[in-house]
Scaffold this active site. Structure first.
Site, mmCIF file in Angstrom:
data_model
loop_
_atom_site.group_PDB
_atom_site.id
_atom_site.type_symbol
_atom_site.label_atom_id
_atom_site.label_comp_id
_atom_site.label_asym_id
_atom_site.label_seq_id
_atom_site.Cartn_x
_atom_site.Cartn_y
_atom_site.Cartn_z
ATOM 1 N N ASP A 162 0.832 -1.203 0.000
ATOM 2 C CA ASP A 162 0.000 0.000 0.000
ATOM 3 C C ASP A 162 0.871 1.259 0.000
ATOM 4 O O ASP A 162 0.783 2.082 0.901
ATOM 5 C CB ASP A 162 -0.898 -0.070 1.252
ATOM 6 N N GLU A 413 3.678 -8.071 7.161
ATOM 7 C CA GLU A 413 2.387 -8.680 6.841
ATOM 8 C C GLU A 413 2.439 -9.748 5.762
ATOM 9 O O GLU A 413 1.619 -9.747 4.837
ATOM 10 C CB GLU A 413 1.378 -7.596 6.454
ATOM 11 N N TYR A 468 -6.222 -3.180 13.002
ATOM 12 C CA TYR A 468 -7.083 -2.052 12.631
ATOM 13 C C TYR A 468 -8.507 -2.237 13.163
ATOM 14 O O TYR A 468 -9.463 -1.941 12.465
ATOM 15 C CB TYR A 468 -7.054 -1.888 11.107
ATOM 16 N N GLU A 503 1.346 -1.272 13.949
ATOM 17 C CA GLU A 503 0.423 -0.411 13.190
ATOM 18 C C GLU A 503 -0.941 -0.417 13.859
ATOM 19 O O GLU A 503 -1.477 -1.472 14.187
ATOM 20 C CB GLU A 503 0.243 -0.903 11.741
HETATM 21 C C1 GCB Z 1 -1.172 -2.330 6.693
HETATM 22 C C2 GCB Z 1 0.100 -2.229 5.951
HETATM 23 C C3 GCB Z 1 0.401 -0.808 5.525
HETATM 24 C C4 GCB Z 1 -0.858 -0.143 5.008
HETATM 25 C C5 GCB Z 1 -1.869 -0.104 6.138
HETATM 26 C C6 GCB Z 1 -3.205 0.538 5.740
HETATM 27 O O1 GCB Z 1 -1.440 -3.249 7.398
HETATM 28 O O2 GCB Z 1 1.183 -2.775 6.632
HETATM 29 O O3 GCB Z 1 1.388 -0.828 4.539
HETATM 30 O O4 GCB Z 1 -0.640 1.137 4.504
HETATM 31 O O5 GCB Z 1 -2.140 -1.399 6.572
HETATM 32 O O6 GCB Z 1 -3.315 1.746 5.829
HETATM 33 O O7 GCB Z 1 -4.084 -0.186 5.304
#
Ligand code: GCB
Length: 591
Positions: A162, A413, A468, A503
């Site tokens: 991403d 990931e 997330y 993250e």
């Molecule tokens: C993740 C990735 C990261 C993305 C992020 C997102 O898990 O490691 O590269 O930018 O999520 O914002 O979805």
């Protein structure tokens, strides 16, 4: 590989500036010998910079394939009789280099340096033509991986990470000179015995010479000396390198010939510190360390992933302002200037390879490329693993001496809940430990392999989790997110390893507000982070929190992304969102 330096015996010349540049969509340049003369149909291009956004043309921005850079530079006249080296700090993703008509180097991997001894092909005081064939395509056998798909509209480059696939000559290019007998490598490892610091060093040279080392403190006073290519120095009442206190000693390594004349000298900065994992604690100098900070990107308007000193200093200033003590070089090795800066300012780093997107399960929605099996003879296979292993070797070789680096992250990931993943990663963990027994090793686990299903985390010293809850799942329902997140995290905590949340984040459009906690608003980002922090604060094994992301950044276009990834706590031009102030209140004890 030693980074170019000016020392008593070495000089370097920086080749940055405007180079000639040409795309080569028909891949004809090699056969047509474009390196043998001025590049056809060339235009100006800045070095260092990604080429993509410099030129106002979407076809250039999205271009993939061969492209060429060329420059004519003069070898300094004083370098007669010296060994002359051409050194690239990074060319993304691969390069072949000619000096005049002679091919001198080829390198795979977009984020680590390479060099060529060009002594035989140049003469001091004369100009040389340096031509670089760059290729930016990604395949299942590259790190990071990608695939070129044939579509009715023509070939398209897809990948599973991403961030925008910026490419070009991203970091400085150097010419430098040494004597014929010269140092080829220096390694330092440090330890503490009470108030005494121990600096073990090993050096390698191209020929026979006597080695002498002097360790000086920050005032320039010699605190230890020794003879021999390897040995151990001790420093009484050592000033430790510590988070927030980037105290560095200078190890000067000298080679002398039979007459005692110094024929080479190299300076290696040394931060004396220890790193250890004990139970669920992460110890720096024996003290539990709690990571606060971010996953970052090398990403700027116009220059893309090109290194820029002003922005580097500004980013570190913002880290200080907000109270961050650390960051992860997500998702690739950063410029060596960044590593040096972190050393000098006591910022702690998790250093990551470019192995991002080894996970075809992430295709849905964001990345487009779907329907592949991650680990298979036709996709990520033994060849890919060999390329990945080489990327690890080059990362450790480049960054082994940086005190700021406390943990290796060998992938972000990847698929990690299958037997294929377990078999793929086992030897890569072994390799990393063999290369560097002094630092913990880990990888970053994805939400698709939650607690109980991951088969790779067994190899890791530290659990690094990207989650997330409240964004990709339980969107807008922070109460439900909080419960689910805590439940999963308690599972991981039972493994008795330190956990760093590498993250957590929510896309936030700056200036968008709501009373009712709407996703994408500045209020929601603050509430989302607060919810996460409540969970972390209840779980002892959590030893770090890295918000995703430090700043908004460019990525592939898609319905999940509005003008890039907007999870930045700062905008792409480094203005704070509300969350920046909230984090500052949490992280800075003095505010
Ligand atoms: C993740 C990735 C990261 C993305 C992020 C997102 O898990 O490691 O590269 O930018 O999520 O914002 O979805």
């Amino acid at each position: 590989m030693l980074r170019p330096q000016d020392t008593a015996t070495r000089d370097r010349k920086r080749l940055d500036g405007l180079w000639r540049f040409a795309l080569d969509p028909a891949a004809e340049g090699r056969t047509a010998r474009w390196f043998a003369g001025p590049l056809p149909r060339s235009r100006d291009m800045a070095v260092p910079a990604s080429f993509n956004d410099v030129i106002a043309d979407p076809a250039v921005r999205d271009y993939f394939g061969d492209l060429w850079y060329q420059n004519t530079v003069r070898v300094p006249h004083g370098w007669d009789g010296r060994r002359i080296v051409l050194h690239f700090e990074s060319v993304t993703h691969r390069a072949t280099v000619w000096v005049g008509d002679v091919e001198v180097a080829s390198h795979e991997g977009g984020y680590t340096p390479f060099a060529a001894d060009i002594t035989e092909h140049v003469r001091a005081g004369e100009p040389i033509r340096v031509t670089v064939l760059v290729n930016n395509t990604l395949s299942f056998q590259t790190i990071p991986p990608g695939v070129i798909e044939d579509t009715p509209a023509g070939p398209r480059q897809r990948y599973w990470h991403d961030f925008f696939n910026y490419a070009g000559i991203h970091r400085p290019v150097w010419l430098y000179q040494t004597g014929p007998v010269h140092l080829t490598d220096v390694t330092v490892r440090t330890d503490l015995d009470g108030a005494t610091g121990i600096v073990e060093y090993t050096s390698a040279a191209s020929g026979s010479a006597r080695t002498h080392v002097v360790l000086r403190d920050a005032t320039g006073r010699a605190v230890a000396e020794a003879d021999g290519a390897e040995g151990a120095l001790t420093v009484e009442n050592v000033h430790r390198w510590a988070p927030g206190d980037g105290y560095l000693y200078d190890l000067e390594v000298q080679l002398a010939d039979d007459t005692g004349a110094v024929v080479d000298a190299y300076h290696q900065s040394v931060g004396v510190r220890t790193v250890k994992v004990a139970g669920n604690r992460f110890l720096i100098n024996g003290e539990p360390f709690y990571f606060t900070g971010f996953g970052k990107h090398e990403d700027l308007a116009v220059i893309g992933k090109g290194h820029n000193d002003a922005f580097m200093v500004h980013d570190f200033e913002l880290l200080g302002w907000i109270g961050a003590n650390s960051f992860r070089t997500s998702h690739y090795p950063y410029s060596e200037d960044v590593l040096d800066y972190a050393d000098r300012h006591g910022i702690v780093l998790i250093d990551e390879t470019a192995a991002v997107g080894l996970n075809m399960g992430l295709g849905g929605g964001i990345f487009g490329a779907q329907g592949y099996t991650t680990f298979s003879p036709d996709t990520v296979n033994d060849v890919s693993r060999a390329v990945h292993a080489q990327a690890i070797r080059e990362l450790v070789d480049r960054d082994k001496n940086h005190p700021s680096v406390v943990l290796w992250s060998i992938a972000n990931e990847p698929e990690s809940d299958t037997e294929g993943a377990e078999n793929y990663f086992r030897p890569l963990f072994e390799l990393t430990r063999e290369l560097d027994p002094t630092r913990p090793v880990g990888f970053v686990n994805v939400m698709l392999a939650p607690y109980g299903s991951c088969r790779v985390s067994q190899f890791a010293d530290v659990l690094m989790l990207n989650r997330y809850y409240g964004w990709y799942t339980h969107t807008g329902d922070l109460a439900a997110a909080e419960q689910a997140w805590e439940q999963e995290l308690r599972g991981w905590a039972s493994e008795n390893k330190p956990i760093i949340i590498t993250e957590y984040g929510a896309d936030t459009y700056p200036g968008l507000h709501s009373i009712g906690n709407q996703p994408w608003t500045e209020e929601y980002q603050v509430e989302y982070l607060d919810m996460n922090h409540r969970v972390f604060d209840r779980i002892d094994a959590v030893v770090g929190e890295h918000v995703w992301n430090f700043a908004d950044f460019a990525t592939t276009s898609g319905v999940m992304r509005v003008g890039g990834n907007k999870k930045g706590v700062f905008t792409r031009d480094r203005q704070p969102k509300a969350a920046a102030h909230a984090l500052r209140r949490r992280w800075r004890k003095d505010t």
